[in-house]
Write a protein that holds these residues in place. Structure first.
Motif, mmCIF file in Angstrom:
data_model
loop_
_atom_site.group_PDB
_atom_site.id
_atom_site.type_symbol
_atom_site.label_atom_id
_atom_site.label_comp_id
_atom_site.label_asym_id
_atom_site.label_seq_id
_atom_site.Cartn_x
_atom_site.Cartn_y
_atom_site.Cartn_z
ATOM 1 N N LEU A 198 54.502 29.603 49.182
ATOM 2 C CA LEU A 198 54.827 31.029 49.069
ATOM 3 C C LEU A 198 54.801 31.693 50.437
ATOM 4 C CD1 LEU A 198 52.698 31.851 45.886
ATOM 5 C CD2 LEU A 198 55.176 31.504 46.002
ATOM 6 N N PRO A 199 55.545 32.800 50.600
ATOM 7 C CA PRO A 199 55.566 33.485 51.891
ATOM 8 C C PRO A 199 54.225 34.179 52.194
ATOM 9 C CG PRO A 199 56.845 34.701 50.270
ATOM 10 C CD PRO A 199 56.442 33.413 49.626
ATOM 11 N N GLY A 200 54.032 34.531 53.448
ATOM 12 C CA GLY A 200 52.778 35.121 53.907
ATOM 13 C C GLY A 200 52.416 36.436 53.247
ATOM 14 N N TRP A 201 53.432 37.237 52.887
ATOM 15 C CA TRP A 201 53.122 38.526 52.275
ATOM 16 C C TRP A 201 52.462 38.373 50.904
ATOM 17 C CZ3 TRP A 201 55.680 38.934 47.728
ATOM 18 C CH2 TRP A 201 56.892 38.281 47.587
ATOM 19 N N THR A 202 52.508 37.179 50.328
ATOM 20 C CA THR A 202 51.850 36.904 49.052
ATOM 21 C C THR A 202 50.351 37.175 49.162
ATOM 22 O OG1 THR A 202 53.482 35.194 48.569
ATOM 23 C CG2 THR A 202 51.445 35.137 47.291
ATOM 24 N N PHE A 203 49.766 36.871 50.324
ATOM 25 C CA PHE A 203 48.332 37.099 50.512
ATOM 26 C C PHE A 203 47.998 38.590 50.491
ATOM 27 C CE2 PHE A 203 49.111 32.968 52.550
ATOM 28 C CZ PHE A 203 48.264 32.194 51.781
ATOM 29 N N ASN A 204 48.880 39.392 51.061
ATOM 30 C CA ASN A 204 48.655 40.850 51.047
ATOM 31 C C ASN A 204 48.696 41.387 49.617
ATOM 32 O OD1 ASN A 204 48.545 40.796 53.825
ATOM 33 N ND2 ASN A 204 50.685 41.407 54.092
ATOM 34 N N ILE A 205 49.681 40.944 48.863
ATOM 35 C CA ILE A 205 49.806 41.382 47.468
ATOM 36 C C ILE A 205 48.602 40.910 46.656
ATOM 37 C CG2 ILE A 205 51.199 41.202 45.361
ATOM 38 C CD1 ILE A 205 52.560 42.839 47.542
ATOM 39 N N ALA A 206 48.224 39.651 46.815
ATOM 40 C CA ALA A 206 47.094 39.095 46.068
ATOM 41 C C ALA A 206 45.801 39.827 46.415
ATOM 42 C CB ALA A 206 46.955 37.601 46.349
ATOM 43 N N THR A 207 45.586 40.112 47.691
ATOM 44 C CA THR A 207 44.378 40.833 48.104
ATOM 45 C C THR A 207 44.344 42.221 47.481
ATOM 46 O OG1 THR A 207 44.332 39.635 50.204
ATOM 47 C CG2 THR A 207 43.089 41.702 50.099
ATOM 48 N N SER A 208 45.460 42.907 47.524
ATOM 49 C CA SER A 208 45.533 44.256 46.951
ATOM 50 C C SER A 208 45.308 44.228 45.441
ATOM 51 C CB SER A 208 46.899 44.876 47.272
ATOM 52 O OG SER A 208 46.997 46.148 46.707
ATOM 53 N N LEU A 209 46.011 43.350 44.736
ATOM 54 C CA LEU A 209 45.866 43.273 43.281
ATOM 55 C C LEU A 209 44.458 42.852 42.865
ATOM 56 C CD1 LEU A 209 49.263 41.678 42.174
ATOM 57 C CD2 LEU A 209 48.517 44.046 41.900
ATOM 58 N N HIS A 210 43.875 41.914 43.609
ATOM 59 C CA HIS A 210 42.532 41.436 43.279
ATOM 60 C C HIS A 210 41.515 42.579 43.392
ATOM 61 C CE1 HIS A 210 39.988 37.913 42.543
ATOM 62 N NE2 HIS A 210 39.086 38.457 43.340
ATOM 63 N N GLY A 211 41.591 43.319 44.465
ATOM 64 C CA GLY A 211 40.668 44.440 44.663
ATOM 65 C C GLY A 211 40.892 45.562 43.664
ATOM 66 N N GLU A 221 42.194 45.361 40.638
ATOM 67 C CA GLU A 221 41.759 44.949 39.296
ATOM 68 C C GLU A 221 40.237 45.003 39.185
ATOM 69 O OE1 GLU A 221 41.553 44.084 35.470
ATOM 70 O OE2 GLU A 221 43.423 44.505 36.517
ATOM 71 N N ALA A 222 39.553 44.567 40.211
ATOM 72 C CA ALA A 222 38.086 44.621 40.191
ATOM 73 C C ALA A 222 37.611 46.072 40.141
ATOM 74 C CB ALA A 222 37.526 43.919 41.423
ATOM 75 N N LEU A 223 38.248 46.941 40.908
ATOM 76 C CA LEU A 223 37.883 48.365 40.879
ATOM 77 C C LEU A 223 38.175 48.979 39.520
ATOM 78 C CD1 LEU A 223 36.912 50.883 42.416
ATOM 79 C CD2 LEU A 223 39.305 51.280 43.067
ATOM 80 N N LEU A 224 39.325 48.656 38.954
ATOM 81 C CA LEU A 224 39.682 49.167 37.627
ATOM 82 C C LEU A 224 38.650 48.750 36.588
ATOM 83 C CD1 LEU A 224 41.719 50.512 35.657
ATOM 84 C CD2 LEU A 224 42.804 48.265 35.466
ATOM 85 N N ALA A 225 38.240 47.490 36.613
ATOM 86 C CA ALA A 225 37.241 47.000 35.658
ATOM 87 C C ALA A 225 35.915 47.736 35.832
ATOM 88 C CB ALA A 225 37.047 45.498 35.826
ATOM 89 N N ALA A 226 35.483 47.915 37.053
ATOM 90 C CA ALA A 226 34.208 48.605 37.313
ATOM 91 C C ALA A 226 34.270 50.063 36.872
ATOM 92 C CB ALA A 226 33.854 48.502 38.798
ATOM 93 N N VAL A 227 35.354 50.740 37.201
ATOM 94 C CA VAL A 227 35.496 52.147 36.815
ATOM 95 C C VAL A 227 35.525 52.278 35.299
ATOM 96 C CG1 VAL A 227 37.094 54.111 36.845
ATOM 97 C CG2 VAL A 227 36.560 52.912 38.956
ATOM 98 N N TYR A 228 36.257 51.403 34.627
ATOM 99 C CA TYR A 228 36.313 51.451 33.166
ATOM 100 C C TYR A 228 34.930 51.236 32.566
ATOM 101 C CZ TYR A 228 37.403 50.388 28.350
ATOM 102 O OH TYR A 228 37.429 50.398 26.987
ATOM 103 N N LEU A 229 34.228 50.214 33.040
ATOM 104 C CA LEU A 229 32.896 49.923 32.496
ATOM 105 C C LEU A 229 31.936 51.090 32.688
ATOM 106 C CD1 LEU A 229 32.214 46.220 33.454
ATOM 107 C CD2 LEU A 229 32.344 47.194 31.166
ATOM 108 N N PHE A 230 31.935 51.674 33.870
ATOM 109 C CA PHE A 230 30.957 52.716 34.163
ATOM 110 C C PHE A 230 31.383 54.102 33.702
ATOM 111 C CE2 PHE A 230 29.649 49.418 37.219
ATOM 112 C CZ PHE A 230 28.386 49.216 36.703
ATOM 113 N N THR A 231 32.540 54.213 33.097
ATOM 114 C CA THR A 231 32.935 55.513 32.533
ATOM 115 C C THR A 231 33.129 55.369 31.034
ATOM 116 O OG1 THR A 231 35.262 55.104 33.094
ATOM 117 C CG2 THR A 231 33.969 56.397 34.670
ATOM 118 N N GLU A 232 34.298 54.969 30.617
ATOM 119 C CA GLU A 232 34.632 54.968 29.185
ATOM 120 C C GLU A 232 33.708 54.070 28.372
ATOM 121 O OE1 GLU A 232 36.082 54.615 25.381
ATOM 122 O OE2 GLU A 232 35.948 52.871 26.688
#
Length: 175
Positions: A101-114, A116-127
């Motif tokens: 895969l091209p190098g920009w895949t790492f940028n996308i993966a890093t962004s999506l990984h972070g 998703e983790a933030l979304l999960a934490a925010v959901y757990l600690f709110t709703e």
């Protein structure tokens, strides 16, 4: 990485547990029965009824064995784990990923990984925490998660549909 291995291990163990449970209870298994966690049309009606109650347009609804909120709490991690596993694998196995895969895949993966983790934490600690633990009628903590038991009056108020079904079938005395 250790946390990722533990999380994936727990997720895989849960999937295996579910499959074994379904296989053992195949004769009684109902994909959309009252004890199923599969979303159904009643969940949509329950969501609308709850919204009407929130804005003061209807009485508080009662639910069956699983509420629509509990089903969301159950199914949301399936999306989250899939996203975290895919993006985590890209980031963990950099050489293998870079070979295909091209190098920009790492940028996308890093962004999506972070994200998703933030979304999960925010959901757990709110709703999730508010709906399940910090509601005024449950505060400071709903102890049913530790005891597996609920007072009968609370059961009638929260899960009226299931209460009526158990009364009609004469099964309530078992519980």
């Amino acid at each position: 990485r250790a946390a990722a291995v533990v999380m994936m291990g727990i997720f895989v163990a849960h999937i295996i547990y579910i499959l074994v449970h379904i296989a053992r209870n195949w004769a009684k298994f109902e994909l959309f029965g009252p004890y199923s966690l599969m979303p159904n049309w009643q969940d949509g009606r329950d969501f609308v009824a709850m919204f009407k109650w929130f804005i003061g347009r209807a009485p508080r609804p009662t639910f069956d064995h699983w509420t629509y909120q509990q089903k969301v709490d159950y199914w949301a991690p399936f999306w989250g784990i899939a996203m975290l596993a895919a993006t985590g694998a890209v980031l963990w196995f950099k050489s293998l990923t870079a070979a295909y895969l091209p190098g920009w895949t790492f940028n996308i993966a890093t962004s999506l990984h972070g994200e998703e983790a933030l979304l999960a934490a925010v959901y757990l600690f709110t709703e999730h925490y508010f709906s399940n633990h910090w509601r005024p009628d449950k505060f400071p903590l709903d102890i049913v998660i530790f005891t597996g038991r609920m007072p009968l009056e609370e059961f009638k108020r929260e899960y009226g549909v299931e209460y009526r079904r158990l009364m009609e079938t004469g099964e309530l005395h078992k519980y």
